[in-house]
Scaffold this active site. Structure first.
Site, PDB file in Angstrom:
ATOM      1  N   HIS A  72      55.106 -48.503  -4.268  1.00  0.00           N
ATOM      2  CA  HIS A  72      55.135 -47.052  -4.494  1.00  0.00           C
ATOM      3  C   HIS A  72      56.229 -46.414  -3.644  1.00  0.00           C
ATOM      4  O   HIS A  72      56.260 -46.585  -2.438  1.00  0.00           O
ATOM      5  CB  HIS A  72      53.780 -46.425  -4.122  1.00  0.00           C
ATOM      6  CG  HIS A  72      52.745 -46.603  -5.180  1.00  0.00           C
ATOM      7  ND1 HIS A  72      51.613 -45.816  -5.240  1.00  0.00           N
ATOM      8  CD2 HIS A  72      52.665 -47.456  -6.221  1.00  0.00           C
ATOM      9  CE1 HIS A  72      50.878 -46.180  -6.288  1.00  0.00           C
ATOM     10  NE2 HIS A  72      51.495 -47.184  -6.899  1.00  0.00           N
ATOM     11  N   TYR A 200      46.958 -36.836  -2.990  1.00  0.00           N
ATOM     12  CA  TYR A 200      46.108 -36.279  -1.931  1.00  0.00           C
ATOM     13  C   TYR A 200      45.912 -34.801  -2.276  1.00  0.00           C
ATOM     14  O   TYR A 200      46.887 -34.063  -2.390  1.00  0.00           O
ATOM     15  CB  TYR A 200      46.800 -36.386  -0.576  1.00  0.00           C
ATOM     16  CG  TYR A 200      46.902 -37.783  -0.011  1.00  0.00           C
ATOM     17  CD1 TYR A 200      47.878 -38.672  -0.450  1.00  0.00           C
ATOM     18  CD2 TYR A 200      46.028 -38.222   0.981  1.00  0.00           C
ATOM     19  CE1 TYR A 200      47.979 -39.961   0.075  1.00  0.00           C
ATOM     20  CE2 TYR A 200      46.117 -39.503   1.514  1.00  0.00           C
ATOM     21  CZ  TYR A 200      47.095 -40.360   1.048  1.00  0.00           C
ATOM     22  OH  TYR A 200      47.187 -41.639   1.577  1.00  0.00           O
ATOM     23  N   PRO A 292      40.762 -42.188   7.413  1.00  0.00           N
ATOM     24  CA  PRO A 292      41.582 -42.915   6.429  1.00  0.00           C
ATOM     25  C   PRO A 292      42.639 -42.056   5.734  1.00  0.00           C
ATOM     26  O   PRO A 292      43.442 -42.563   4.981  1.00  0.00           O
ATOM     27  CB  PRO A 292      40.556 -43.449   5.436  1.00  0.00           C
ATOM     28  CG  PRO A 292      39.334 -42.652   5.649  1.00  0.00           C
ATOM     29  CD  PRO A 292      39.353 -42.191   7.062  1.00  0.00           C
ATOM     30  N   LYS A 296      46.107 -45.621   7.727  1.00  0.00           N
ATOM     31  CA  LYS A 296      46.632 -46.320   8.902  1.00  0.00           C
ATOM     32  C   LYS A 296      45.730 -47.437   9.438  1.00  0.00           C
ATOM     33  O   LYS A 296      46.206 -48.319  10.158  1.00  0.00           O
ATOM     34  CB  LYS A 296      46.862 -45.300  10.037  1.00  0.00           C
ATOM     35  CG  LYS A 296      48.019 -44.383   9.774  1.00  0.00           C
ATOM     36  CD  LYS A 296      49.343 -45.110   9.927  1.00  0.00           C
ATOM     37  CE  LYS A 296      50.468 -44.376   9.220  1.00  0.00           C
ATOM     38  NZ  LYS A 296      50.893 -45.073   8.007  1.00  0.00           N
ATOM     39  N   TYR A 384      54.078 -42.084   7.291  1.00  0.00           N
ATOM     40  CA  TYR A 384      53.218 -42.651   6.245  1.00  0.00           C
ATOM     41  C   TYR A 384      53.655 -44.074   5.877  1.00  0.00           C
ATOM     42  O   TYR A 384      52.838 -44.961   5.679  1.00  0.00           O
ATOM     43  CB  TYR A 384      53.255 -41.766   4.991  1.00  0.00           C
ATOM     44  CG  TYR A 384      52.190 -42.118   3.967  1.00  0.00           C
ATOM     45  CD1 TYR A 384      52.408 -43.127   3.024  1.00  0.00           C
ATOM     46  CD2 TYR A 384      50.963 -41.457   3.947  1.00  0.00           C
ATOM     47  CE1 TYR A 384      51.431 -43.474   2.106  1.00  0.00           C
ATOM     48  CE2 TYR A 384      49.978 -41.796   3.021  1.00  0.00           C
ATOM     49  CZ  TYR A 384      50.231 -42.802   2.109  1.00  0.00           C
ATOM     50  OH  TYR A 384      49.245 -43.143   1.190  1.00  0.00           O
TER      51      TYR A 384
HETATM   52  P1  FAS Z   1      36.853 -54.912  10.456  1.00  0.00           P
HETATM   53  O1  FAS Z   1      35.730 -53.963  10.725  1.00  0.00           O
HETATM   54  O2  FAS Z   1      37.450 -54.968   9.106  1.00  0.00           O
HETATM   55  O3  FAS Z   1      36.381 -56.415  10.789  1.00  0.00           O
HETATM   56  C1  FAS Z   1      35.567 -56.675  11.894  1.00  0.00           C
HETATM   57  C2  FAS Z   1      34.781 -57.938  11.599  1.00  0.00           C
HETATM   58  O4  FAS Z   1      33.978 -58.229  12.746  1.00  0.00           O
HETATM   59  C3  FAS Z   1      33.840 -57.759  10.418  1.00  0.00           C
HETATM   60  O5  FAS Z   1      33.986 -58.812   9.496  1.00  0.00           O
HETATM   61  C4  FAS Z   1      32.468 -57.750  11.065  1.00  0.00           C
HETATM   62  O6  FAS Z   1      31.467 -58.325  10.233  1.00  0.00           O
HETATM   63  C5  FAS Z   1      32.704 -58.595  12.303  1.00  0.00           C
HETATM   64  N1  FAS Z   1      31.706 -58.339  13.350  1.00  0.00           N
HETATM   65  C6  FAS Z   1      31.167 -57.151  13.700  1.00  0.00           C
HETATM   66  N2  FAS Z   1      30.236 -57.337  14.664  1.00  0.00           N
HETATM   67  C7  FAS Z   1      30.210 -58.679  14.918  1.00  0.00           C
HETATM   68  C8  FAS Z   1      29.463 -59.503  15.784  1.00  0.00           C
HETATM   69  N3  FAS Z   1      28.498 -58.995  16.555  1.00  0.00           N
HETATM   70  N4  FAS Z   1      29.700 -60.837  15.782  1.00  0.00           N
HETATM   71  C9  FAS Z   1      30.654 -61.364  14.972  1.00  0.00           C
HETATM   72  N5  FAS Z   1      31.382 -60.647  14.101  1.00  0.00           N
HETATM   73  C10 FAS Z   1      31.158 -59.314  14.089  1.00  0.00           C
HETATM   74  N6  FAS Z   1      41.602 -48.065   6.416  1.00  0.00           N
HETATM   75  C11 FAS Z   1      42.584 -47.625   5.616  1.00  0.00           C
HETATM   76  O7  FAS Z   1      43.759 -47.806   5.943  1.00  0.00           O
HETATM   77  N7  FAS Z   1      42.264 -46.963   4.438  1.00  0.00           N
HETATM   78  C12 FAS Z   1      40.954 -46.762   4.048  1.00  0.00           C
HETATM   79  O8  FAS Z   1      40.691 -46.182   3.010  1.00  0.00           O
HETATM   80  C13 FAS Z   1      39.911 -47.234   4.857  1.00  0.00           C
HETATM   81  N8  FAS Z   1      38.598 -47.070   4.486  1.00  0.00           N
HETATM   82  C14 FAS Z   1      37.606 -47.533   5.332  1.00  0.00           C
HETATM   83  C15 FAS Z   1      36.238 -47.386   4.994  1.00  0.00           C
HETATM   84  C16 FAS Z   1      35.229 -47.854   5.860  1.00  0.00           C
HETATM   85  C17 FAS Z   1      33.765 -47.695   5.485  1.00  0.00           C
HETATM   86  C18 FAS Z   1      35.585 -48.457   7.077  1.00  0.00           C
HETATM   87  C19 FAS Z   1      34.509 -48.934   8.041  1.00  0.00           C
HETATM   88  C20 FAS Z   1      36.928 -48.611   7.418  1.00  0.00           C
HETATM   89  C21 FAS Z   1      37.942 -48.155   6.536  1.00  0.00           C
HETATM   90  N9  FAS Z   1      39.297 -48.309   6.840  1.00  0.00           N
HETATM   91  C22 FAS Z   1      40.293 -47.870   6.040  1.00  0.00           C
HETATM   92  C23 FAS Z   1      39.701 -48.943   8.029  1.00  0.00           C
HETATM   93  C24 FAS Z   1      39.621 -50.426   7.791  1.00  0.00           C
HETATM   94  O9  FAS Z   1      40.457 -50.797   6.750  1.00  0.00           O
HETATM   95  C25 FAS Z   1      39.907 -51.057   9.116  1.00  0.00           C
HETATM   96  O10 FAS Z   1      41.012 -50.434   9.748  1.00  0.00           O
HETATM   97  C26 FAS Z   1      40.152 -52.529   9.028  1.00  0.00           C
HETATM   98  O11 FAS Z   1      39.065 -53.109   8.379  1.00  0.00           O
HETATM   99  C27 FAS Z   1      40.353 -53.032  10.450  1.00  0.00           C
HETATM  100  O12 FAS Z   1      40.227 -54.387  10.437  1.00  0.00           O
HETATM  101  P2  FAS Z   1      39.466 -55.125  11.643  1.00  0.00           P
HETATM  102  O13 FAS Z   1      39.961 -54.592  12.922  1.00  0.00           O
HETATM  103  O14 FAS Z   1      39.562 -56.569  11.333  1.00  0.00           O
HETATM  104  O15 FAS Z   1      37.957 -54.610  11.565  1.00  0.00           O
HETATM  105  C1  PHB Z   2      42.527 -46.375  -0.741  1.00  0.00           C
HETATM  106  O1  PHB Z   2      43.156 -46.731  -1.753  1.00  0.00           O
HETATM  107  O2  PHB Z   2      41.384 -46.800  -0.471  1.00  0.00           O
HETATM  108  C2  PHB Z   2      43.172 -45.384   0.196  1.00  0.00           C
HETATM  109  C3  PHB Z   2      44.506 -45.071   0.029  1.00  0.00           C
HETATM  110  C4  PHB Z   2      45.096 -44.156   0.898  1.00  0.00           C
HETATM  111  C5  PHB Z   2      44.348 -43.576   1.896  1.00  0.00           C
HETATM  112  C6  PHB Z   2      42.992 -43.910   2.068  1.00  0.00           C
HETATM  113  C7  PHB Z   2      42.412 -44.822   1.203  1.00  0.00           C
HETATM  114  O3  PHB Z   2      44.921 -42.671   2.738  1.00  0.00           O
END
Ligand code: FAS
Ligand code: PHB
Length: 386
Positions: A72, A200, A292, A296, A384
């Protein structure tokens, strides 16, 4: 059992760190509380920054992303119905890649299997020990047996709710947090996206985002209450609300269908300092959370891991601790810039319950500046695209 690096968490941060260490010939064992299917079932990020794309390609992880991802060159911001496109290619000469976090995680899992590296799933009570000394370890319970993994260092990649950060004495850690008075209700649907790029949308009823995972699978969000009951939202109610917020042109072309995932995510800004405690390092969501809005979260996790992996490579290859000693300060510089950008995007585009007329007017002024000033648009595009 013994290894060089014990990684807690098999999300993007833990899996990428394991992969980068494997490429450097450094042994790492990943211990994850959930099953692989559970990890893959979490629907999260969708946008890969230019820098993240380069890191994944350099690590030999980019083939499917380059084949299936969508490049994009811009985004649209709709402000009270007026849509304005921001051309990243023209502004900063960069693009972003739309490729879901689920796919990134799947590619990372495949690489780890191909490397024959050890990932222990379904581990309970994972606990880091003695990271303030020279002989750290982690323990975990599996199949009714408590196991111990001795290591040189522990990487806490266990997300916001994981045990690593919580194992650090409170006197040794500083937390910065802003909890937003709203959340995002997200829906995944197998229908073509409403527009070729992300939209957005700021609307008096609340923020909305039109995103996608492919040419046939879309991801939509509407701002909702922080404690919204997702069960109170039928698909029809979601589509009606989304149409109200994205402007008539988009609403008229929106293709709706049965949701294949529907969930509410809370929004917060959160950072801990420092990111190192003796032989324990924090990376990814274990260290920071961004709303989100700026896309980032996943990208920050990747940049943390790239810095940490380089430092550990220097430690083992050159017996130099300079990289790991500098990890926290170096990672935090990037983290705080992403925190600022995500906070700024969130403040410009969301409805806050206690917002004054002056603050509402300021949101319009922020958008007008982006639309009318190339320098302001370039600053936004630079952040971005990462
Ligand atoms: P993660 O949370 O992905 O991974 C951590 C891992 O540790 C998980 O697999 C978990 O099961 C494990 N863990 C936890 N406790 C543990 C324990 N006690 N023992 C062993 N393992 C354990 N980012 C965006 O850029 N755009 C988005 O739209 C977006 N939407 C999101 C929506 C939600 C609901 C959440 C929670 C996050 C969102 N994020 C988004 C952010 C997300 O993408 C994170 O930045 C990304 O998953 C970060 O990766 P990790 O640091 O690996 O953490
Ligand atoms: C998504 O596609 O899940 C998404 C994209 C951009 C954002 C947040 C979420 O800023």
């Amino acid at each position: 059992m013994r290894t060089q690096i014990a990684i807690i968490g098999a999300g993007p941060a833990g899996l990428l760190l394991g992969h980068m260490l494997h490429l450097a010939g450094i042994a790492a064992v990943i211990v994850e509380q959930r099953s692989p299917d559970y990890v893959l079932g979490r629907i999260r990020a969708g946008v890969i920054e230019a820098g993240t794309r380069e890191i994944l390609n350099a690590a030999g992880l980019g083939a499917r992303m380059e084949a299936e991802g969508l490049v994009h060159d811009g985004i649209e911001i709709a402000f009270d119905g007026t849509r304005q496109r921001f051309d990243f290619h023209n502004l900063v000469g960069r693009a972003v890649m739309v490729y879901g976090q689920t796919e990134v995680t799947s590619d990372l899992m495949a690489a780890r299997r191909a490397a024959g590296a050890t990932t222990i799933y379904d581990a309970a009570d994972v606990t880091p020990h003695d990271f303030d000394g020279a002989k750290p370890s982690i323990t975990y319970r599996r199949d009714g047996i408590t196991h111990r993994l001795d290591c040189d260092f522990i990487a806490g990649c266990d997300g916001y709710h994981g045990p690593s950060r919580h194992a650090v004495p409170t006197a040794a850690i500083t937390q910065y947090e802003r909890v937003y008075p709203f959340g995002w209700l997200g829906v995944l649907v197998d229908r073509p996206p409403v527009a070729p790029e992300l939209i957005y949308a700021r609307h008096s009823r609340g923020f909305a985002l039109c995103s996608m995972r492919s040419a046939t699978r879309s991801r939509y969000y509407v701002q909702c209450a922080a404690d919204e009951d997702v069960g109170a939202w039928s698909d029809d109610r979601f589509w009606d609300e989304l149409r109200r917020r994205i402007g008539t042109e988009a609403a008229d072309t929106l293709q709706t269908g049965p949701s294949i995932e529907k969930s509410v995510a809370p929004l917060r800004s959160f950072v801990v300092e420092p990111l190192r405690f003796g032989r324990l390092f924090l990376a990814g969501d274990a260290a920071h959370i961004v709303p989100p809005t700026g896309a980032k979260g996943l990208n920050l996790a990747v940049s943390d891991v790239a810095i940490l992996a380089a430092g550990l490579r220097d430690y083992y290859h050159d017996r130099s601790s300079a990289g790991i000693d500098a990890y926290s300060a170096q990672a935090l510089r990037r983290i705080w810039q992403a925190e600022r950008f995500s906070w700024w995007m969130t403040n410009m585009l969301h409805q806050f319950p206690d917002m004054t007329a002056f603050e509402r007017r300021l949101q319009r002024a922020e958008f007008d500046l982006l639309r009318d000033s190339r320098a302001a648009a370039q600053a936004m595009a630079a952040m971005y695209t990462g």
